[in-house]
Enzyme design. Structure first.
Site, short mmCIF file in Angstrom:
data_model
loop_
_atom_site.label_atom_id
_atom_site.label_comp_id
_atom_site.label_asym_id
_atom_site.label_seq_id
_atom_site.Cartn_x
_atom_site.Cartn_y
_atom_site.Cartn_z
N GLY A 140 0.82 -1.22 0.00
CA GLY A 140 0.00 0.00 0.00
C GLY A 140 0.85 1.26 0.00
O GLY A 140 0.39 2.33 0.39
N LEU A 141 2.10 1.14 -0.45
CA LEU A 141 3.00 2.30 -0.47
C LEU A 141 3.31 2.71 -1.91
O LEU A 141 4.32 3.33 -2.20
CB LEU A 141 4.28 1.99 0.31
CG LEU A 141 4.03 1.67 1.80
CD1 LEU A 141 5.32 1.21 2.48
CD2 LEU A 141 3.45 2.89 2.53
N ASP A 193 -1.47 8.49 -6.06
CA ASP A 193 -0.16 7.84 -5.98
C ASP A 193 0.81 8.39 -7.03
O ASP A 193 1.97 8.66 -6.75
CB ASP A 193 -0.31 6.32 -6.18
CG ASP A 193 -1.38 5.72 -5.28
OD1 ASP A 193 -1.74 6.37 -4.27
OD2 ASP A 193 -1.87 4.63 -5.60
C1 GLA Z 1 -4.99 3.80 -3.51
C2 GLA Z 1 -5.29 4.44 -4.85
C3 GLA Z 1 -5.35 5.95 -4.73
C4 GLA Z 1 -6.25 6.40 -3.60
C5 GLA Z 1 -5.95 5.61 -2.33
C6 GLA Z 1 -6.94 5.89 -1.22
O1 GLA Z 1 -3.71 4.14 -3.09
O2 GLA Z 1 -4.31 4.08 -5.79
O3 GLA Z 1 -5.74 6.50 -5.96
O4 GLA Z 1 -7.60 6.29 -3.96
O5 GLA Z 1 -5.95 4.22 -2.56
O6 GLA Z 1 -6.80 7.20 -0.78
#
Ligand code: GLA
Length: 408
Positions: A140-141, A193
């Site tokens: 999640g990074l 991101d």
């Molecule tokens: C993921 C997605 C982003 C955003 C986040 C939640 O990282 O890639 O576009 O929606 O989740 O904030």
């Protein structure tokens, strides 16, 4: 008896180490020629979660952990890729064959960027490239965005586009990376991101505004983020709990937001100004309350993000903790994207003295962040590691996350 375990730290490579790794990998795979080397960071989002696709606000910083790409362009349209994360295999495609639904595997993120730049009218030829990364994968990074952004700046340079040399040009590269992810890799994510990886500044957080039609300077503002002089640091905890965006829940959340916006007669949830009235309207259509909870999260999260940025801008970073906790609770209870491991990081970190803590990124696993006094960092990490051991969970990994440099 308290379970006790040594916290595992994931250190970022130095730029020299990252460069040497991909140069070696390139030489092994493709022979002697000397490629250029580019890199791009993963990100943490301080606050503003699931707001990007609702035309809202987000506040990310760039990690010191980066993805490195050694690349040499070719005269034809063949792409050959090797990765230290997929040893012994060469991923190969022709750019002319890249199209939505036509590309499988990790090369979709790379060739998707080339495809999107071509779609935007730029001439992109084939290339050979070697990739290695110290951004933890699936944490999640934004390891995907780091991969896209490293290739965006690499292709920008070899094609002589000059987009990476200005923030306005970088906003164009963000768009190409987002299209690559949405249309070629098939993940329906927003632009958080990619914006973070390409537009964050060292020592700064980036206040992103996703309302459509803004100029690049209106859509992003650098906010000095000096934790060190406040005696603070940001601890990132990779829970090692599996997470994925391309599948299911992320898309479902996004669809609920779109449905709610339609019922409310607004183009996006950013335009909801009266939450009470919106709740009344939504309850007429959805007695389960699911849409109400989703909308309440988004509207209040946008308010929290603005408040967080104001506090940081006013030199009051030591006061943001309650906003982080409120964000986490909202993601847990209203948006329902947290999980046992993320909640455990947050409670263990707060119990051990963190000023604030929350999940970061899309959720369903991945990483959490904790704002801690420098003098407490080891103790908080130990407390989180112990809590995971006591719950018989896979040991988490810890990252130190000073706000770092963008893709280049
Ligand atoms: C993921 C997605 C982003 C955003 C986040 C939640 O990282 O890639 O576009 O929606 O989740 O904030």
């Amino acid at each position: 008896m308290t379970a006790h375990t040594t916290p595992q730290w994931l250190d970022a490579w130095t730029p020299e180490e990252g460069e040497a790794r991909v140069r070696d990998l390139f030489a092994q795979a493709f022979g002697e020629a000397t490629p250029g080397v580019w890199s791009a960071p993963g990100r943490v989002n301080l606050i503003g979660e699931h707001t990007d696709y609702n035309a809202g606000l987000c506040l990310p910083t760039a990690l010191p952990h980066r993805t490195y790409a050694a690349l040499r362009s070719r005269d034809d349209d063949v792409v050959r890729l090797v990765s230290a994360q997929a040893p012994g295999t060469v991923w190969e495609a022709r750019l002319s064959e890249v199209a939505p639904g036509a590309v499988e595997g990790w090369g979709a993120y790379v060739t998707g960027v080339a495809w999107a730049l071509s779609e935007a009218g730029h001439k992109i030829s084939g290339f050979d490239a070697a990739v290695d990364s110290c951004v933890p994968f699936g944490a999640g990074l934004s390891s995907s965005a780091a991969l896209e952004a490293a290739f965006a700046v690499a292709l920008d340079a070899v094609a002589g586009l000059g987009l990476a040399s200005s923030d306005a040009g970088r906003a164009v590269l963000v768009d190409a990376c987002r299209r690559a992810e949405n249309e070629i890799a098939g993940a329906p994510t927003g632009g958080l991101d990619q914006s973070a990886s390409l537009r964050c500044g060292e020592g700064h957080a980036l206040l992103l505004d996703f309302r459509p039609g803004l100029t690049s300077s209106e859509s992003a503002r650098q906010v000095p983020f000096d934790l060190a002089s406040a005696g603070l640091t940001l601890l990132v905890v990779d829970t090692r709990a599996e997470h994925s965006h391309a599948t299911g829940e992320y898309g479902t959340r996004r669809a609920s937001c779109e449905e709610a916006a339609e019922l409310l007669g607004v183009a996006s949830l950013r335009e909801v100004t009266d939450l009470g009235a919106a709740v009344d309207t939504l309850l007429l259509h959805d007695s389960t309350g699911v849409l109400v909870r989703r909308v309440r999260h988004v509207v209040r999260e946008i308010e929290r993000t603005a408040a967080f940025a104001d506090l940081v801008g006013a030199g009051r970073v030591d006061e943001v903790g309650p906003l982080m906790v409120a964000s986490h609770e909202s993601l847990r209870d209203d948006y329902e994207v947290s999980c046992r491991e993320l909640d455990l990081v947050v409670s263990a970190a707060l119990d051990a003295g963190a000023l604030g803590a929350r999940m970061t990124g899309g959720g369903f696993g991945g990483s959490a962040i904790a704002l801690v006094r420098v003098s407490d960092e080891e103790r908080v990490a130990q407390a989180v590691a112990d809590a995971f051991a006591a719950a018989s969970l896979t040991p988490p990994a810890f990252l130190d996350a000073p706000p770092s440099a963008p893709a280049g």
